[in-house]
Scaffold this motif. Structure first.
Motif, PDB file in Angstrom:
ATOM      1  N   VAL A  92       0.873  -1.172   0.000  1.00 20.87           N
ATOM      2  CA  VAL A  92       0.000   0.000   0.000  1.00 20.87           C
ATOM      3  C   VAL A  92       0.908   1.219   0.000  1.00 20.87           C
ATOM      4  O   VAL A  92       1.805   1.329   0.852  1.00 20.87           O
ATOM      5  N   TYR A  93       0.702   2.096  -0.936  1.00 22.24           N
ATOM      6  CA  TYR A  93       1.533   3.287  -1.086  1.00 22.24           C
ATOM      7  C   TYR A  93       0.784   4.492  -0.523  1.00 22.24           C
ATOM      8  O   TYR A  93      -0.378   4.723  -0.871  1.00 22.24           O
ATOM      9  N   TYR A  94       1.479   5.223   0.337  1.00 19.17           N
ATOM     10  CA  TYR A  94       0.895   6.374   1.013  1.00 19.17           C
ATOM     11  C   TYR A  94       1.596   7.659   0.602  1.00 19.17           C
ATOM     12  O   TYR A  94       2.820   7.715   0.526  1.00 19.17           O
ATOM     13  N   CYS A  95       0.800   8.668   0.406  1.00 18.25           N
ATOM     14  CA  CYS A  95       1.331  10.012   0.162  1.00 18.25           C
ATOM     15  C   CYS A  95       1.476  10.731   1.497  1.00 18.25           C
ATOM     16  O   CYS A  95       0.619  10.596   2.388  1.00 18.25           O
ATOM     17  N   ASN A  96       2.536  11.484   1.622  1.00 17.78           N
ATOM     18  CA  ASN A  96       2.801  12.231   2.852  1.00 17.78           C
ATOM     19  C   ASN A  96       3.178  13.667   2.527  1.00 17.78           C
ATOM     20  O   ASN A  96       3.844  13.924   1.518  1.00 17.78           O
ATOM     21  N   GLY A  97       2.741  14.578   3.388  1.00 17.36           N
ATOM     22  CA  GLY A  97       3.119  15.980   3.214  1.00 17.36           C
ATOM     23  C   GLY A  97       3.517  16.584   4.546  1.00 17.36           C
ATOM     24  O   GLY A  97       2.852  16.345   5.560  1.00 17.36           O
ATOM     25  N   GLU A  98       4.619  17.313   4.582  1.00 20.15           N
ATOM     26  CA  GLU A  98       5.093  17.979   5.788  1.00 20.15           C
ATOM     27  C   GLU A  98       4.851  19.476   5.637  1.00 20.15           C
ATOM     28  O   GLU A  98       5.457  20.127   4.778  1.00 20.15           O
ATOM     29  N   ARG A  99       3.990  20.001   6.500  1.00 19.00           N
ATOM     30  CA  ARG A  99       3.666  21.422   6.464  1.00 19.00           C
ATOM     31  C   ARG A  99       3.894  21.979   7.853  1.00 19.00           C
ATOM     32  O   ARG A  99       3.150  21.661   8.776  1.00 19.00           O
ATOM     33  N   GLY A 100       4.903  22.771   8.004  1.00 17.38           N
ATOM     34  CA  GLY A 100       5.260  23.222   9.337  1.00 17.38           C
ATOM     35  C   GLY A 100       5.731  22.032  10.144  1.00 17.38           C
ATOM     36  O   GLY A 100       6.567  21.251   9.692  1.00 17.38           O
ATOM     37  N   LEU A 101       5.169  21.861  11.321  1.00 13.65           N
ATOM     38  CA  LEU A 101       5.533  20.753  12.187  1.00 13.65           C
ATOM     39  C   LEU A 101       4.556  19.583  12.075  1.00 13.65           C
ATOM     40  O   LEU A 101       4.652  18.635  12.846  1.00 13.65           O
TER      41      LEU A 101
END
Length: 115
Positions: A92-101
């Protein structure tokens, strides 16, 4: 709040290609780093690739040369082009995003590589 929606799930044969997409609900220019992770049965979630707003990329060693991460700022979308797929890429492939903390995750999309 950031929502990430993956698409592009599929069943492919070894050696074939597949492209995953991750659409964000906000401008991805506000998300410092976006990436793809995967979780295979019986294994821990692992990094696939990341890309920053500046375009810097990072890949797991096993994906280098086969996978390419890219971003389309106008579409607020990040892509993962996967070539020469192997059965061990099944996950299963997951998208991740880091915005600030804060880190945000998509719901995941299944990729199965099997003959």
């Amino acid at each position: 709040q950031v929502q990430l929606v993956e698409s592009g799930r599929g069943l492919v044969q070894p050696g074939e290609s597949l492209r995953l997409s991750c659409a964000a609900s906000v401008s991805i220019l506000t998300i410092y780093r976006m990436g793809w992770y995967r979780h295979a049965p019986g294994k821990q979630r692992e990094l696939v690739a990341t890309i920053t707003t500046g375009g810097s990329t990072n890949y797991a060693d096993s994906m280098k040369g086969r996978f390419t991460i890219s971003r389309d700022n106008a579409k607020n979308t990040v892509y993962l082009q996967m070539n020469s797929l192997k059965p061990e890429d099944t996950a299963v492939y997951y998208c991740n995003g880091e915005r600030g903390l804060i880190g945000y995750w998509g719901q995941g999309t299944q990729v199965t590589v099997s003959s």
